[in-house]
Design a protein around this motif. Sequence first.
Motif, PDB file in Angstrom:
ATOM      1  N   ASP A   1      30.447  42.932  36.730  1.00  0.00           N
ATOM      2  CA  ASP A   1      30.460  42.203  36.133  1.00  0.00           C
ATOM      3  C   ASP A   1      29.733  41.123  37.882  1.00  0.00           C
ATOM      4  OD1 ASP A   1      31.872  39.395  35.525  1.00  0.00           O
ATOM      5  OD2 ASP A   1      32.713  39.633  37.448  1.00  0.00           O
ATOM      6  N   ILE A   2      28.623  40.595  37.215  1.00  0.00           N
ATOM      7  CA  ILE A   2      28.674  40.099  38.859  1.00  0.00           C
ATOM      8  C   ILE A   2      28.651  38.829  38.467  1.00  0.00           C
ATOM      9  CG2 ILE A   2      25.943  39.732  40.073  1.00  0.00           C
ATOM     10  CD1 ILE A   2      24.682  42.234  38.501  1.00  0.00           C
ATOM     11  N   GLY A   3      29.466  38.604  39.839  1.00  0.00           N
ATOM     12  CA  GLY A   3      29.927  36.790  39.898  1.00  0.00           C
ATOM     13  C   GLY A   3      28.400  36.576  40.979  1.00  0.00           C
ATOM     14  N   GLY A   4      29.579  34.833  41.612  1.00  0.00           N
ATOM     15  CA  GLY A   4      28.350  34.313  42.312  1.00  0.00           C
ATOM     16  C   GLY A   4      28.179  34.854  43.972  1.00  0.00           C
ATOM     17  N   GLN A   5      29.852  35.769  44.407  1.00  0.00           N
ATOM     18  CA  GLN A   5      29.031  36.314  45.525  1.00  0.00           C
ATOM     19  C   GLN A   5      30.317  37.134  45.398  1.00  0.00           C
ATOM     20  OE1 GLN A   5      31.336  33.124  47.947  1.00  0.00           O
ATOM     21  NE2 GLN A   5      33.643  34.798  47.561  1.00  0.00           N
ATOM     22  N   ASP A   6      29.887  37.832  44.370  1.00  0.00           N
ATOM     23  CA  ASP A   6      30.394  39.782  44.520  1.00  0.00           C
ATOM     24  C   ASP A   6      29.637  40.313  43.235  1.00  0.00           C
ATOM     25  OD1 ASP A   6      32.496  39.197  41.921  1.00  0.00           O
ATOM     26  OD2 ASP A   6      34.365  38.918  43.807  1.00  0.00           O
ATOM     27  N   CYS A   7      30.373  42.059  43.243  1.00  0.00           N
ATOM     28  CA  CYS A   7      29.694  42.353  41.619  1.00  0.00           C
ATOM     29  C   CYS A   7      31.291  43.037  41.572  1.00  0.00           C
ATOM     30  CB  CYS A   7      28.353  42.931  41.698  1.00  0.00           C
ATOM     31  SG  CYS A   7      27.801  43.307  43.056  1.00  0.00           S
ATOM     32  N   LYS A   8      31.316  43.577  40.221  1.00  0.00           N
ATOM     33  CA  LYS A   8      32.305  44.812  40.115  1.00  0.00           C
ATOM     34  C   LYS A   8      31.983  45.719  39.026  1.00  0.00           C
ATOM     35  CE  LYS A   8      35.088  40.492  39.969  1.00  0.00           C
ATOM     36  NZ  LYS A   8      34.486  38.918  39.798  1.00  0.00           N
ATOM     37  N   ALA A   9      32.573  46.364  39.715  1.00  0.00           N
ATOM     38  CA  ALA A   9      32.805  47.646  38.633  1.00  0.00           C
ATOM     39  C   ALA A   9      34.114  48.027  37.793  1.00  0.00           C
ATOM     40  CB  ALA A   9      31.348  48.815  38.601  1.00  0.00           C
ATOM     41  N   ILE A  10      34.351  47.960  36.918  1.00  0.00           N
ATOM     42  CA  ILE A  10      35.450  48.336  36.917  1.00  0.00           C
ATOM     43  C   ILE A  10      35.535  49.203  34.912  1.00  0.00           C
ATOM     44  CG2 ILE A  10      37.628  46.992  35.718  1.00  0.00           C
ATOM     45  CD1 ILE A  10      36.263  44.050  36.566  1.00  0.00           C
ATOM     46  N   ARG A  11      37.176  50.242  35.326  1.00  0.00           N
ATOM     47  CA  ARG A  11      36.712  51.159  34.061  1.00  0.00           C
ATOM     48  C   ARG A  11      37.866  50.762  33.215  1.00  0.00           C
ATOM     49  NH1 ARG A  11      35.937  56.264  36.673  1.00  0.00           N
ATOM     50  NH2 ARG A  11      37.766  56.931  36.579  1.00  0.00           N
ATOM     51  N   LEU A  12      38.080  51.392  31.852  1.00  0.00           N
ATOM     52  CA  LEU A  12      39.498  50.605  31.736  1.00  0.00           C
ATOM     53  C   LEU A  12      39.520  52.096  30.649  1.00  0.00           C
ATOM     54  CD1 LEU A  12      38.667  47.582  29.441  1.00  0.00           C
ATOM     55  CD2 LEU A  12      39.599  47.486  31.559  1.00  0.00           C
ATOM     56  N   ASP A  13      41.479  52.251  30.411  1.00  0.00           N
ATOM     57  CA  ASP A  13      41.592  53.090  30.045  1.00  0.00           C
ATOM     58  C   ASP A  13      41.253  52.505  28.180  1.00  0.00           C
ATOM     59  OD1 ASP A  13      43.247  52.069  29.388  1.00  0.00           O
ATOM     60  OD2 ASP A  13      45.043  52.963  30.226  1.00  0.00           O
ATOM     61  N   ALA A  14      41.977  53.503  27.353  1.00  0.00           N
ATOM     62  CA  ALA A  14      41.328  53.466  25.548  1.00  0.00           C
ATOM     63  C   ALA A  14      42.482  51.873  25.962  1.00  0.00           C
ATOM     64  CB  ALA A  14      42.195  54.542  25.001  1.00  0.00           C
ATOM     65  N   GLU A  15      43.936  51.703  25.988  1.00  0.00           N
ATOM     66  CA  GLU A  15      44.557  50.656  26.085  1.00  0.00           C
ATOM     67  C   GLU A  15      43.573  49.620  26.589  1.00  0.00           C
ATOM     68  OE1 GLU A  15      46.413  53.583  26.730  1.00  0.00           O
ATOM     69  OE2 GLU A  15      45.827  53.930  24.759  1.00  0.00           O
ATOM     70  N   GLY A  16      43.004  49.701  28.032  1.00  0.00           N
ATOM     71  CA  GLY A  16      42.036  47.922  28.133  1.00  0.00           C
ATOM     72  C   GLY A  16      43.608  47.837  28.843  1.00  0.00           C
TER      73      GLY A  16
ATOM     74  N   VAL B   1      35.578  48.912  41.659  1.00  0.00           N
ATOM     75  CA  VAL B   1      34.870  49.304  42.870  1.00  0.00           C
ATOM     76  C   VAL B   1      34.409  47.800  42.909  1.00  0.00           C
ATOM     77  CG1 VAL B   1      34.362  51.450  43.210  1.00  0.00           C
ATOM     78  CG2 VAL B   1      33.178  50.130  41.567  1.00  0.00           C
ATOM     79  N   THR B   2      33.817  47.125  44.152  1.00  0.00           N
ATOM     80  CA  THR B   2      33.656  46.058  44.323  1.00  0.00           C
ATOM     81  C   THR B   2      32.341  45.933  44.986  1.00  0.00           C
ATOM     82  OG1 THR B   2      34.829  44.585  45.711  1.00  0.00           O
ATOM     83  CG2 THR B   2      35.691  44.672  43.540  1.00  0.00           C
ATOM     84  N   ASN B   3      31.281  45.032  45.708  1.00  0.00           N
ATOM     85  CA  ASN B   3      31.036  44.527  46.888  1.00  0.00           C
ATOM     86  C   ASN B   3      31.412  44.213  47.994  1.00  0.00           C
ATOM     87  OD1 ASN B   3      30.792  42.250  45.665  1.00  0.00           O
ATOM     88  ND2 ASN B   3      28.902  41.816  47.070  1.00  0.00           N
TER      89      ASN B   3
ATOM     90  N   VAL C   1      28.021  51.321  40.598  1.00  0.00           N
ATOM     91  CA  VAL C   1      28.660  51.550  38.884  1.00  0.00           C
ATOM     92  C   VAL C   1      28.707  53.253  39.493  1.00  0.00           C
ATOM     93  CG1 VAL C   1      27.769  52.196  36.475  1.00  0.00           C
ATOM     94  CG2 VAL C   1      27.549  49.686  38.212  1.00  0.00           C
ATOM     95  N   ASN C   2      28.036  53.708  39.288  1.00  0.00           N
ATOM     96  CA  ASN C   2      27.209  55.507  40.360  1.00  0.00           C
ATOM     97  C   ASN C   2      29.079  55.790  40.795  1.00  0.00           C
ATOM     98  OD1 ASN C   2      25.537  55.643  38.276  1.00  0.00           O
ATOM     99  ND2 ASN C   2      24.207  55.452  40.098  1.00  0.00           N
TER     100      ASN C   2
END
Lengths: 384, 263
Positions: free
Chosen positions: B99-114, B120-122, B201-202
């Motif tokens: 997710d890249i927003g206006g003033q941050d970027c995030k990478a999110i990991r979900l499990d099978a249930e969501g 992690v964020t910048n 993301v890595n």
Amino acid sequence: MNGRLIEAAETLNNEFVRQWKEDGGRVVGYTCSYAPDEVFHAAGILPYRIRGYGAQETTIGDTYFGPFICSLPKCMLQLAGGGAFDFLDGVVIVPGCDSMRRLDDCWRKAGEDMAGVVPPFFFHFAVPHKFADYTVNWFEGEIRRLIEAVERHFDVRITVEALRVAIAAYNRGRVLLEELERMRRLPEPPIAGAEALSVVIAGSAMPRDAYNDLLEECILDLRAKTRCLQGRRRLMLVGSASDDTALVRFLEGDRALVVADNLCFGARFHNDRVDDGVLDPVRALAERYLRRSDCPRMYGDYRRRLEILTDAIQSASVEGVILQNIRFCDLHGAENGLFERDLEARGIPCMRIEREYGPLVETGRLKMRLDAFLERIDGKRRTA
Amino acid sequence: MIVGGCDVGSLTSKAVVMKDGKVLGSMLIKSKARPGESAEEVMNGACAAAGVERREIMFCVGTGYGRDRIGFVNEAVSEIACHGRGARWMVPTARTIIDIGGQDCKAIRLDAEGTVTKFVTNDKCASGTGRFLEVMARLLGVGLDELGELSVRSKNPVTLANACTVWAQADVIQFLNDGVPLEDIAAGINNAMAGRMAVLVNNLGIENDVCMTGGVAKNRGVLAAIEKMLGLRLRAIRRHDPQLAGALGAALIAMDKTAGGVK
């Protein structure tokens, strides 16, 4: 909660320091937890841990350090340059890390430009990066060099007997601090993490005997407390030097509690005792300070530190670990990555944050992460 | 039951009104100085688009930077959880969300249930955020939405020596002065953005499927560059506007809260 301890932690030139000076006493500041306070106590000098607490800017620090370095020594130099440490009769620079080693150069250089910034006694106290018999020998020699320098400069004698008295006083403090730690880890702690950090920091900024008495009083008050803190998410705070109680207060809010820590200014500072049964107290100091001042600066010590964290996580029923490091702190930055990998593999949620030492700003971004982290802990609670 | 989600971000504010798992209406506006004002305006807009009255919304969740200053929400939830929920609704197989927003970027990991298992964020830096692209688009004299189209036409992308917004500006000005074609500069900008994101993301660790949300997800150039750098195909989001993922997730969480949850 004892207000005098809080005041001692949150005011650099606190009432105890002022009184000590009014009584004609001398104060020597040091920059790292590897400096043996007992040496100064034995010399009748007040040992005082130098911090960057309260620095609102780093204009002086930036001038001498440049931009790409840890902000803690910059804040220390900023305060020194602004006169906040004028009460110090001496300074001992301990190169805990490379940034702290550079503080020695920068502070001396600032002294050439600003009169009175460098106190008459300014000593570089080296600490090895490994624990082994030969490094303890070397470190013992360094402590003896410090003793000789203090004796010569301040015209005092540091006797074996005085060192034993000092060791006893500091060991008593360590026993009391361990009891405080134990109380923090109770299922319903009588004290929040921010207050506990203040209590620990106060010990580095006031005479030890007075501190021990106040600490004992504080523990008795906490034991008598009937309204304890319940139901909050239990966090552990780990990483770079942090003496900012506002940061801990922010992390705790009204939903979380920092029930354990592994911080240079926190529990790490008072681990273990100095062996008072050893014939030579200087040797005993060298053993304790080199072996037990847990810090990632020591080579080959990661596994042991991981176990220290794991033990604390279990005994304090920690639900999440916040791994913070000051920007450009290579030691904690690198170690936090390893901690995150290994603790997550053991099922312990971790969150890494990088921050600047100094005024607590940019809380919006931090709060977003913290909220998400607490939500993650809540999710784990629901599925437990 | 009608529910709402309101995402007050640093650059844009979004609102979604849902009923029985279906989007009735949504709205996106530029954020105002006061989060409360942004929330009021965008939620009124979403209600008008949905054809419902504000009072008909039984439960509303707020998210985004201004979430604690929205007077009308029943609960505030972090944007990590909301983006995760919204992305999963749009791409049911998604396990990693960028997710890249206006003033941050995030990478999110979900499990099978969501459920969010890691994120992690910048840190405190505009690099890799929507703000970076906004500044660069202004330098090029093009609209933010033109940057992606421009960059896919590039034959010879430039390399920005630094992903820092301040230093990258100096690079871009130099390229402009040297007469480098706009599409090559635009591609260099998008590559720099993607490079910053790929590191994040890595760091999180990728689990397929991967999708991208936030306003920057509409930039084809950044999407292509991220795919190239990560060596994978991003799952396309077609079910709804990816920029609304946070508000959508907030509305879905509101639905969960009223026991009418829809996966």
